[in-house]
Design a protein around this motif. Structure first.
Motif, PDB file in Angstrom:
ATOM      1  N   VAL A 286      75.018 -23.287  47.964  1.00 15.95           N
ATOM      2  CA  VAL A 286      73.592 -23.613  47.852  1.00 15.95           C
ATOM      3  C   VAL A 286      72.795 -22.346  48.158  1.00 15.95           C
ATOM      4  CG1 VAL A 286      71.707 -24.981  48.806  1.00 15.95           C
ATOM      5  CG2 VAL A 286      73.992 -25.990  48.579  1.00 15.95           C
ATOM      6  N   PRO A 287      71.838 -21.978  47.303  1.00 17.42           N
ATOM      7  CA  PRO A 287      71.029 -20.777  47.584  1.00 17.42           C
ATOM      8  C   PRO A 287      70.086 -21.008  48.754  1.00 17.42           C
ATOM      9  CG  PRO A 287      70.203 -21.888  45.630  1.00 17.42           C
ATOM     10  CD  PRO A 287      71.462 -22.603  46.018  1.00 17.42           C
ATOM     11  N   ARG A 288      69.972 -19.996  49.602  1.00 22.15           N
ATOM     12  CA  ARG A 288      69.079 -20.090  50.743  1.00 22.15           C
ATOM     13  C   ARG A 288      68.514 -18.716  51.047  1.00 22.15           C
ATOM     14  NH1 ARG A 288      71.062 -23.604  55.349  1.00 22.15           N
ATOM     15  NH2 ARG A 288      71.645 -24.814  53.511  1.00 22.15           N
ATOM     16  N   THR A 289      67.239 -18.651  51.408  1.00 17.51           N
ATOM     17  CA  THR A 289      66.598 -17.375  51.726  1.00 17.51           C
ATOM     18  C   THR A 289      66.616 -17.154  53.230  1.00 17.51           C
ATOM     19  OG1 THR A 289      65.147 -17.531  49.800  1.00 17.51           O
ATOM     20  CG2 THR A 289      64.495 -16.000  51.534  1.00 17.51           C
ATOM     21  N   VAL A 290      67.143 -15.986  53.633  1.00 18.28           N
ATOM     22  CA  VAL A 290      67.196 -15.612  55.049  1.00 18.28           C
ATOM     23  C   VAL A 290      66.611 -14.211  55.172  1.00 18.28           C
ATOM     24  CG1 VAL A 290      68.665 -15.250  57.067  1.00 18.28           C
ATOM     25  CG2 VAL A 290      69.290 -16.987  55.358  1.00 18.28           C
ATOM     26  N   ASN A 291      65.518 -14.105  55.904  1.00 18.89           N
ATOM     27  CA  ASN A 291      64.836 -12.814  56.112  1.00 18.89           C
ATOM     28  C   ASN A 291      64.568 -12.080  54.799  1.00 18.89           C
ATOM     29  OD1 ASN A 291      64.796 -13.167  58.889  1.00 18.89           O
ATOM     30  ND2 ASN A 291      66.752 -12.125  59.197  1.00 18.89           N
ATOM     31  N   GLY A 292      64.162 -12.819  53.785  1.00 17.61           N
ATOM     32  CA  GLY A 292      63.790 -12.214  52.513  1.00 17.61           C
ATOM     33  C   GLY A 292      64.924 -11.993  51.544  1.00 17.61           C
ATOM     34  N   ASP A 293      66.173 -12.204  51.977  1.00 14.45           N
ATOM     35  CA  ASP A 293      67.335 -12.056  51.107  1.00 14.45           C
ATOM     36  C   ASP A 293      67.865 -13.424  50.705  1.00 14.45           C
ATOM     37  OD1 ASP A 293      67.517  -9.189  51.137  1.00 14.45           O
ATOM     38  OD2 ASP A 293      68.270  -9.344  53.194  1.00 14.45           O
ATOM     39  N   THR A 294      68.438 -13.503  49.512  1.00 19.49           N
ATOM     40  CA  THR A 294      68.985 -14.764  49.027  1.00 19.49           C
ATOM     41  C   THR A 294      70.496 -14.779  49.208  1.00 19.49           C
ATOM     42  OG1 THR A 294      67.234 -14.994  47.383  1.00 19.49           O
ATOM     43  CG2 THR A 294      69.224 -16.301  47.036  1.00 19.49           C
ATOM     44  N   TYR A 295      70.985 -15.856  49.821  1.00 21.28           N
ATOM     45  CA  TYR A 295      72.410 -16.048  50.050  1.00 21.28           C
ATOM     46  C   TYR A 295      72.840 -17.350  49.380  1.00 21.28           C
ATOM     47  CZ  TYR A 295      71.916 -12.571  53.793  1.00 21.28           C
ATOM     48  OH  TYR A 295      71.670 -11.423  54.518  1.00 21.28           O
ATOM     49  N   HIS A 296      74.059 -17.337  48.851  1.00 18.31           N
ATOM     50  CA  HIS A 296      74.651 -18.576  48.341  1.00 18.31           C
ATOM     51  C   HIS A 296      75.642 -19.051  49.401  1.00 18.31           C
ATOM     52  CE1 HIS A 296      72.945 -18.333  44.256  1.00 18.31           C
ATOM     53  NE2 HIS A 296      72.941 -17.033  44.518  1.00 18.31           N
ATOM     54  N   ILE A 297      75.381 -20.222  49.953  1.00 19.79           N
ATOM     55  CA  ILE A 297      76.010 -20.643  51.207  1.00 19.79           C
ATOM     56  C   ILE A 297      76.767 -21.951  51.041  1.00 19.79           C
ATOM     57  CG2 ILE A 297      75.475 -21.499  53.538  1.00 19.79           C
ATOM     58  CD1 ILE A 297      73.118 -19.543  53.549  1.00 19.79           C
ATOM     59  N   TRP A 298      77.905 -22.028  51.729  1.00 20.00           N
ATOM     60  CA  TRP A 298      78.624 -23.281  51.941  1.00 20.00           C
ATOM     61  C   TRP A 298      79.083 -23.278  53.384  1.00 20.00           C
ATOM     62  CZ3 TRP A 298      83.472 -24.444  53.772  1.00 20.00           C
ATOM     63  CH2 TRP A 298      83.928 -25.761  53.588  1.00 20.00           C
ATOM     64  N   THR A 299      78.920 -24.401  54.074  1.00 16.73           N
ATOM     65  CA  THR A 299      79.340 -24.445  55.471  1.00 16.73           C
ATOM     66  C   THR A 299      79.803 -25.838  55.859  1.00 16.73           C
ATOM     67  OG1 THR A 299      78.637 -24.011  57.753  1.00 16.73           O
ATOM     68  CG2 THR A 299      76.974 -24.911  56.269  1.00 16.73           C
ATOM     69  N   GLN A 300      80.870 -25.879  56.650  1.00 18.67           N
ATOM     70  CA  GLN A 300      81.404 -27.126  57.199  1.00 18.67           C
ATOM     71  C   GLN A 300      82.146 -26.823  58.491  1.00 18.67           C
ATOM     72  OE1 GLN A 300      83.936 -29.481  54.671  1.00 18.67           O
ATOM     73  NE2 GLN A 300      82.298 -30.038  53.233  1.00 18.67           N
ATOM     74  N   LYS A 301      82.404 -27.883  59.233  1.00 19.18           N
ATOM     75  CA  LYS A 301      83.244 -27.780  60.420  1.00 19.18           C
ATOM     76  C   LYS A 301      84.692 -27.918  59.963  1.00 19.18           C
ATOM     77  CE  LYS A 301      82.996 -31.129  63.373  1.00 19.18           C
ATOM     78  NZ  LYS A 301      82.485 -32.019  64.457  1.00 19.18           N
ATOM     79  N   ARG A 302      85.519 -26.902  60.247  1.00 19.86           N
ATOM     80  CA  ARG A 302      86.910 -26.887  59.768  1.00 19.86           C
ATOM     81  C   ARG A 302      87.823 -26.227  60.793  1.00 19.86           C
ATOM     82  NH1 ARG A 302      88.187 -30.173  55.545  1.00 19.86           N
ATOM     83  NH2 ARG A 302      86.206 -30.580  54.510  1.00 19.86           N
ATOM     84  N   GLU A 303      89.111 -26.509  60.680  1.00 21.48           N
ATOM     85  CA  GLU A 303      90.102 -25.790  61.481  1.00 21.48           C
ATOM     86  C   GLU A 303      90.479 -24.523  60.726  1.00 21.48           C
ATOM     87  OE1 GLU A 303      93.504 -27.906  62.750  1.00 21.48           O
ATOM     88  OE2 GLU A 303      92.369 -29.391  63.910  1.00 21.48           O
ATOM     89  N   VAL A 304      90.301 -23.377  61.364  1.00 17.20           N
ATOM     90  CA  VAL A 304      90.572 -22.083  60.738  1.00 17.20           C
ATOM     91  C   VAL A 304      91.588 -21.322  61.577  1.00 17.20           C
ATOM     92  CG1 VAL A 304      89.599 -19.884  60.001  1.00 17.20           C
ATOM     93  CG2 VAL A 304      88.258 -21.984  59.747  1.00 17.20           C
ATOM     94  N   GLY A 305      92.698 -20.943  60.942  1.00 18.69           N
ATOM     95  CA  GLY A 305      93.736 -20.193  61.643  1.00 18.69           C
ATOM     96  C   GLY A 305      94.142 -20.870  62.925  1.00 18.69           C
ATOM     97  N   ARG A 306      94.230 -20.083  63.991  1.00 18.66           N
ATOM     98  CA  ARG A 306      94.537 -20.619  65.318  1.00 18.66           C
ATOM     99  C   ARG A 306      93.281 -20.725  66.187  1.00 18.66           C
ATOM    100  NH1 ARG A 306     100.187 -17.549  67.091  1.00 18.66           N
ATOM    101  NH2 ARG A 306     101.471 -18.312  65.341  1.00 18.66           N
ATOM    102  N   LEU A 307      92.129 -20.628  65.544  1.00 18.59           N
ATOM    103  CA  LEU A 307      90.878 -20.684  66.291  1.00 18.59           C
ATOM    104  C   LEU A 307      90.465 -22.105  66.614  1.00 18.59           C
ATOM    105  CD1 LEU A 307      88.847 -17.994  64.298  1.00 18.59           C
ATOM    106  CD2 LEU A 307      90.150 -17.688  66.416  1.00 18.59           C
ATOM    107  N   GLY A 308      91.163 -23.077  66.029  1.00 15.69           N
ATOM    108  CA  GLY A 308      90.808 -24.475  66.243  1.00 15.69           C
ATOM    109  C   GLY A 308      89.669 -24.881  65.330  1.00 15.69           C
ATOM    110  N   GLU A 309      88.952 -25.909  65.723  1.00 16.03           N
ATOM    111  CA  GLU A 309      87.855 -26.410  64.910  1.00 16.03           C
ATOM    112  C   GLU A 309      86.606 -25.570  65.157  1.00 16.03           C
ATOM    113  OE1 GLU A 309      87.089 -30.823  63.609  1.00 16.03           O
ATOM    114  OE2 GLU A 309      86.054 -30.461  65.515  1.00 16.03           O
ATOM    115  N   VAL A 310      86.132 -24.935  64.108  1.00 19.44           N
ATOM    116  CA  VAL A 310      84.984 -24.046  64.211  1.00 19.44           C
ATOM    117  C   VAL A 310      84.027 -24.321  63.055  1.00 19.44           C
ATOM    118  CG1 VAL A 310      86.256 -22.186  65.359  1.00 19.44           C
ATOM    119  CG2 VAL A 310      86.170 -22.260  62.851  1.00 19.44           C
ATOM    120  N   LYS A 311      82.864 -23.731  63.150  1.00 18.34           N
ATOM    121  CA  LYS A 311      81.927 -23.772  62.036  1.00 18.34           C
ATOM    122  C   LYS A 311      82.329 -22.658  61.075  1.00 18.34           C
ATOM    123  CE  LYS A 311      77.462 -24.763  60.578  1.00 18.34           C
ATOM    124  NZ  LYS A 311      76.376 -25.611  61.024  1.00 18.34           N
TER     125      LYS A 311
END
Length: 390
Positions: free
Chosen positions: A227-252
């Motif tokens: 999803v496109p989102r503007t942050v400090n004047g720049d446009t980012y295409h973003i996806w985010t969820q809570k997931r288990e990543v590597g051995r870091l456990g459940e993270v954002k």
């Protein structure tokens, strides 16, 4: 290079430091003045160009033999920075953990070795140093460092030591930032043991739980819709969820690609993880962007303060060089915070502007020194500074 006839005004707070004796304060002012204003920032170069210097031998002994406590110097330096609003730390600030290299040629330089420098995509001979920096919207300055020694402690262990030291000192920042090298279970568990939040990048091959499988994070990026989102004047295409990543456990987990106006520029895709589960994606992007402050610190100190110019083959002397460099950097920041002009320019300027102001001061001191010596002939004045031009 013009001779430096007196200590820079930014060195005046050194007189308050209890870690140095009276004679040692003189040497500390000499060295800091040289790091800021001399073109040759070696012991020999500083002793030649800074006229108040006692001698090269005395300055060398100050670094390698005299009895003074580096840890006490670091604590007094940080305490000094808390005396100005623009350099005072707070819980809203961040701590950045990263490492850098000093390029060397001599084989007898303490703890030098062969390392792969990702900045130039090549192997270099040099030293590897792990740093901790404080940063907020007003300021950036170093907190401490550890020199990596092969066949001794791992860099992760050195980073953990730094965290312990910062907690003991009382650095109040709630959030730590670091790159993918430090994004390990061992390191984040240590941070969370202190109740700290953290934001980091992970490698493209990090494994993430998705749809009942464990897949690479870059493979996940190909399956999801952003999803496109503007942050400090720049446009980012973003996806985010809570997931288990590597051995870091459940993270954002945040997958973000920054738009560029340059059609030839490669897309900038980042895989960011954090234990700030409820934080908005824009907040994580803004926080991770602050990690760039450490790159600016490394660039400025290498270009302007002689970060890699120490040629001492004495390990303790090299360590003291880096402590005095941190002092020089902090005194420039502290001096700007106490200056009306410095306060106005401080938020937008790099360290180079502070160095330029100090160089201007050294030229002014030289002219004043010459004009207040009416009883000397030009030849006598030139004899005083002749060694500077050899």
């Amino acid at each position: 290079m013009l001779p430096i006839t007196s200590f820079l005004s930014c060195t005046e707070p050194i007189d308050q430091f209890e870690c140095f004796s009276k004679r040692q304060k003189h040497h500390a002012k000499t060295y800091v003045t040289g790091l800021v204003a001399a073109s040759n920032k070696t012991v020999q170069g500083i002793s030649n160009i800074v006229l108040p210097a006692k001698s090269e031998r005395a300055l060398n002994k100050f670094l390698t033999e005299y009895d003074w406590d580096e840890e006490q110097l670091n604590r007094e330096r940080l305490a000094l920075l808390q005396q100005a609003d623009d350099t005072r730390w707070s819980s809203e600030g961040v701590v950045i953990i990263d490492d850098t290299f000093t390029h060397k040629t001599g084989k007898k330089i303490p703890h030098a070795g062969k390392y792969y420098d990702h900045g130039i995509h090549s192997y270099i001979w040099g030293q590897n140093i792990v740093y901790a920096l404080y940063a907020d919207e007003k300021t950036t300055y170093p907190l401490g460092f550890r020199l990596y020694k092969k066949n001794d402690k791992r860099r992760i262990e050195l980073a953990i030591e730094l965290v312990d030291e910062l907690i003991e000192i009382g650095v109040p920042a709630d959030t730590y930032l670091f790159d993918m090298f430090y994004s390990t279970e061992e390191f984040v568990t240590h941070l969370e043991g202190y109740g700290k939040e953290w934001v980091s990048a992970v490698k493209s091959d990090a494994r993430v739980s998705y749809g009942g499988d464990r897949i690479r994070v870059d493979a996940l990026a190909e399956r999801i819709d952003t999803v496109p989102r503007t942050v400090n004047g720049d446009t980012y295409h973003i996806w985010t969820q809570k997931r288990e990543v590597g051995r870091l456990g459940e993270v954002k987990l945040l997958i973000t690609e920054k738009e560029s106006s340059d059609e030839d520029e490669e897309p900038s895709v980042k895989y960011i993880v954090s234990n700030k589960i409820d934080a908005p994606a824009s907040h994580l992007i803004e926080l991770y962007a602050m990690r760039w402050r450490v790159e600016t610190f490394f660039r400025d100190t290498k270009q302007d303060l002689g970060f890699g110019d120490c040629e001492l083959r004495h390990a303790a002397g090299a360590s003291r060089h880096w402590h005095l460099l941190m002092l020089a950097y902090s005194l420039l920041k502290f001096g700007a915070a106490h200056s009306a002009l410095g306060t106005i320019l401080g938020h937008a300027s790099s360290l180079r502007n502070d160095v330029k102001r100090s160089f201007r001061e050294s030229v002014q001191n030289l002219l004043s020194w010459a004009l207040t010596s009416p009883d000397r002939s030009i030849d006598e004045l030139m004899q005083q500074i002749d060694g500077m031009f050899i």
